[in-house]
Write an enzyme that holds these catalytic residues in place. Structure first.
Site, PDB file in Angstrom:
ATOM      1  N   LYS A  54      68.300  22.630  67.178  1.00  0.00           N
ATOM      2  CA  LYS A  54      69.050  21.511  66.603  1.00  0.00           C
ATOM      3  C   LYS A  54      68.494  20.183  67.127  1.00  0.00           C
ATOM      4  CE  LYS A  54      73.095  24.421  65.891  1.00  0.00           C
ATOM      5  NZ  LYS A  54      74.456  24.837  66.232  1.00  0.00           N
ATOM      6  N   GLN A  98      78.622  23.805  70.904  1.00  0.00           N
ATOM      7  CA  GLN A  98      78.044  25.091  70.526  1.00  0.00           C
ATOM      8  C   GLN A  98      79.014  26.224  70.867  1.00  0.00           C
ATOM      9  OE1 GLN A  98      75.227  25.415  68.802  1.00  0.00           O
ATOM     10  NE2 GLN A  98      75.352  27.644  68.756  1.00  0.00           N
ATOM     11  N   ASP A 121      80.162  19.664  62.463  1.00  0.00           N
ATOM     12  CA  ASP A 121      80.166  21.124  62.273  1.00  0.00           C
ATOM     13  C   ASP A 121      81.270  21.550  61.294  1.00  0.00           C
ATOM     14  OD1 ASP A 121      78.404  22.988  63.280  1.00  0.00           O
ATOM     15  OD2 ASP A 121      79.187  22.864  65.324  1.00  0.00           O
TER      16      ASP A 121
HETATM   17  N1  GUN Z   1      77.585  29.280  66.875  1.00  0.00           N
HETATM   18  C1  GUN Z   1      77.112  30.018  65.847  1.00  0.00           C
HETATM   19  N2  GUN Z   1      76.971  29.251  64.744  1.00  0.00           N
HETATM   20  C2  GUN Z   1      77.366  28.012  65.081  1.00  0.00           C
HETATM   21  C3  GUN Z   1      77.446  26.785  64.370  1.00  0.00           C
HETATM   22  O1  GUN Z   1      77.135  26.678  63.179  1.00  0.00           O
HETATM   23  N3  GUN Z   1      77.911  25.717  65.086  1.00  0.00           N
HETATM   24  C4  GUN Z   1      78.269  25.822  66.390  1.00  0.00           C
HETATM   25  N4  GUN Z   1      78.734  24.713  66.983  1.00  0.00           N
HETATM   26  N5  GUN Z   1      78.212  26.942  67.071  1.00  0.00           N
HETATM   27  C5  GUN Z   1      77.758  28.027  66.423  1.00  0.00           C
END
Ligand code: GUN
Length: 286
Positions: A54, A98, A121
């Site tokens: 990311k 996350q 998100d």
């Molecule tokens: N863990 C697995 N997929 C995601 C996601 O799309 N965003 C976040 N913040 N954590 C995750």
């Protein structure tokens, strides 16, 4: 004729290129550089890889990233205080925590602390609930990426039978709502669905996000269906595969996404898009 392969990597690259141009334009016009705060709690190896990807994608698009790595034993209060500071920070347009979080952390309290204006998100209850009414500020990245892939390939959604296999909060449930909003007829199947094939065989568009290799076999798919594979599974051999028997189903479908290189690259791309959109909105409001 075998299905056309939807090249998620190339589509993601195109969208990220357009985002980079928009970022440069925003900086020139307003002096505002989009910023994403990324919070990682603990040392989960998969999460570390996702977060690194990311941050790398942000850098490439010209988005500033602010990385916050917290010890696995961090308290709820310290984490929530950090999010409150980021909510008030004008250089931060998106906040991402996350997942998964360690078990002692109150995940819902953490996600509900994120300002809905910075919830790139789309996991805050406001944005989750607003999927029902069609008033979201941010759509969650993986389902948003699936919709973008369908739109890019000019696959009609309205009036189509869509079957989503997998009812997670991150993918299956929000995707079903997003496709309903586009006037598809949607069925959601999940781990307890009896005789899965009787549902999947009806799908004009079949989306699979169950996390089980070879769950979807050719005899479960309608001839000419569009098949979107969200699964990412590592086999004992180390090979990464989706939830669909790719070679078998490709012979029957009209479109299919590969794994890797299908939906995966779109998730990070939609995070970039959401962060940029947030910066554009906050800059225009000033
Ligand atoms: N863990 C697995 N997929 C995601 C996601 O799309 N965003 C976040 N913040 N954590 C995750």
């Amino acid at each position: 004729m075998p299905a056309r392969i939807i090249d998620g990597r190339a589509i993601a690259e195109d969208i990220r290129g357009l985002c980079a141009t928009r970022v440069a334009d925003l900086v020139n016009r307003t002096g505002v550089t989009p910023g994403l705060a990324v919070i990682l709690v603990g040392e989960d190896p998969a999460s570390q890889v996702y977060v690194a990807n990311k941050i790398k994608a942000c850098d490439k698009a010209g988005i500033r990233s602010f990385s916050h790595r917290l010890d696995a034993a961090v308290s709820n209060k310290v984490l929530i205080d950090l999010i409150n500071r980021l909510n008030d920070d004008d250089e931060v347009h998106g906040i991402l925590v996350q997942l998964p979080l360690p078990p002692h952390i109150d995940m819902r309290a953490v996600l509900e602390t994120i300002s809905i204006q910075k919830d790139v998100d789309g996991f805050h209850l406001y944005n989750v609930g607003a999927l029902v009414t069609g008033t979201t500020i941010f759509s969650p990245c993986t389902p948003y990426g699936v919709v973008k892939l369908l739109e890019h390939e000019k696959i009609e959604i309205e009036g189509k039978n869509v079957v989503v296999v997998g009812a997670s909060n991150i993918v299956g449930k929000p995707l079903a709502l997003m496709l309903m909003a586009r006037e598809a007829t949607v069925a959601i199947c999940h781990a307890k669905t009896r005789d899965l094939a009787q549902f999947t065989i009806l799908a004009d568009i079949l989306v699979v996000a169950a996390g089980r290799p070879n769950l979807i076999l050719p005899q479960m798919v309608k001839t000419g269906a569009v098949v979107i594979d969200v699964g990412i599974n590592r086999l004992p051999s180390g090979r990464i595969v989706g939830d669909v028997d790719f070679d078998g189903v490709r012979a029957k479908a009209s479109f299919i996404t590969p794994v890797p290189g299908g939906v995966g690259p779109m998730t990070v791309t939609m995070l970039i898009e959401n962060t940029l959109q947030s910066a554009e909105r906050l800059a225009n409001a000033q």
